[in-house]
Scaffold this active site. Structure first.
Site, PDB file in Angstrom:
ATOM      1  N   GLU A   1      -3.056   3.385  -0.352  1.00 51.23           N
ATOM      2  CA  GLU A   1      -3.167   3.181   1.099  1.00 51.23           C
ATOM      3  C   GLU A   1      -4.600   3.370   1.603  1.00 51.23           C
ATOM      4  O   GLU A   1      -5.051   2.659   2.491  1.00 51.23           O
ATOM      5  CB  GLU A   1      -2.188   4.135   1.809  1.00 51.23           C
TER       6      GLU A   1
ATOM      7  N   PHE B   1       0.850  -1.191   0.000  1.00 55.22           N
ATOM      8  CA  PHE B   1       0.000   0.000   0.000  1.00 55.22           C
ATOM      9  C   PHE B   1       0.887   1.242   0.000  1.00 55.22           C
ATOM     10  O   PHE B   1       1.790   1.372   0.822  1.00 55.22           O
ATOM     11  CB  PHE B   1      -0.921   0.002   1.228  1.00 55.22           C
ATOM     12  N   CYS B   2       0.616   2.135  -0.944  1.00 55.38           N
ATOM     13  CA  CYS B   2       1.400   3.374  -1.030  1.00 55.38           C
ATOM     14  C   CYS B   2       0.467   4.542  -1.311  1.00 55.38           C
ATOM     15  O   CYS B   2      -0.746   4.407  -1.202  1.00 55.38           O
ATOM     16  CB  CYS B   2       2.484   3.242  -2.092  1.00 55.38           C
ATOM     17  N   ALA B   3       1.034   5.668  -1.680  1.00 52.65           N
ATOM     18  CA  ALA B   3       0.231   6.873  -1.885  1.00 52.65           C
ATOM     19  C   ALA B   3      -0.801   6.672  -2.996  1.00 52.65           C
ATOM     20  O   ALA B   3      -1.979   6.944  -2.803  1.00 52.65           O
ATOM     21  CB  ALA B   3       1.124   8.066  -2.181  1.00 52.65           C
TER      22      ALA B   3
END
Length: 103
Positions: free
Chosen positions: A39, A7-9
């Site tokens: 995310e 999960f990232c931006a």
């Protein structure tokens, strides 16, 4: 089969890391299902997941992620900045596998 979610931006830059992790797993003969998501979609992308990893750019959300993942029994941690920056699929895969052992 180990199911790993990153999960990232926005889920974009992490897709490169996902591919490198898949190649590292293939070289080791490990069956994996790895995908990257934004995310803010974590809660709806944890079904059947063995490990969740956060990109360093959203590492500040770890307390919230631990709460969400804890409810589903999914271990979660932040990908080290150096490994993320270098797109070191092998090291990030090793981190995920280590976390999966604790599940």
């Amino acid at each position: 089969m180990i199911k790993i979610r990153l999960f990232c931006a926005a889920g974009m830059s992490t897709s490169v890391l996902v591919n490198k992790m898949k190649k590292a797993a293939e070289a080791k003969g490990i069956e994996v299902d790895i995908e990257a998501f934004s995310e803010n979609t974590m809660a709806k992308n944890l079904d059947g997941v063995d490990v969740a990893l956060l990109g360093p750019q959203v590492g500040y959300t770890l307390p919230k992620a631990k709460k969400i993942c804890g409810e589903k029994g999914v271990p979660v941690d932040v990908i080290p900045m150096v490994d993320y920056g270098m797109m070191n699929g092998e090291k990030v895969l090793a981190l995920a596998l280590k976390l999966a052992e604790k599940k």
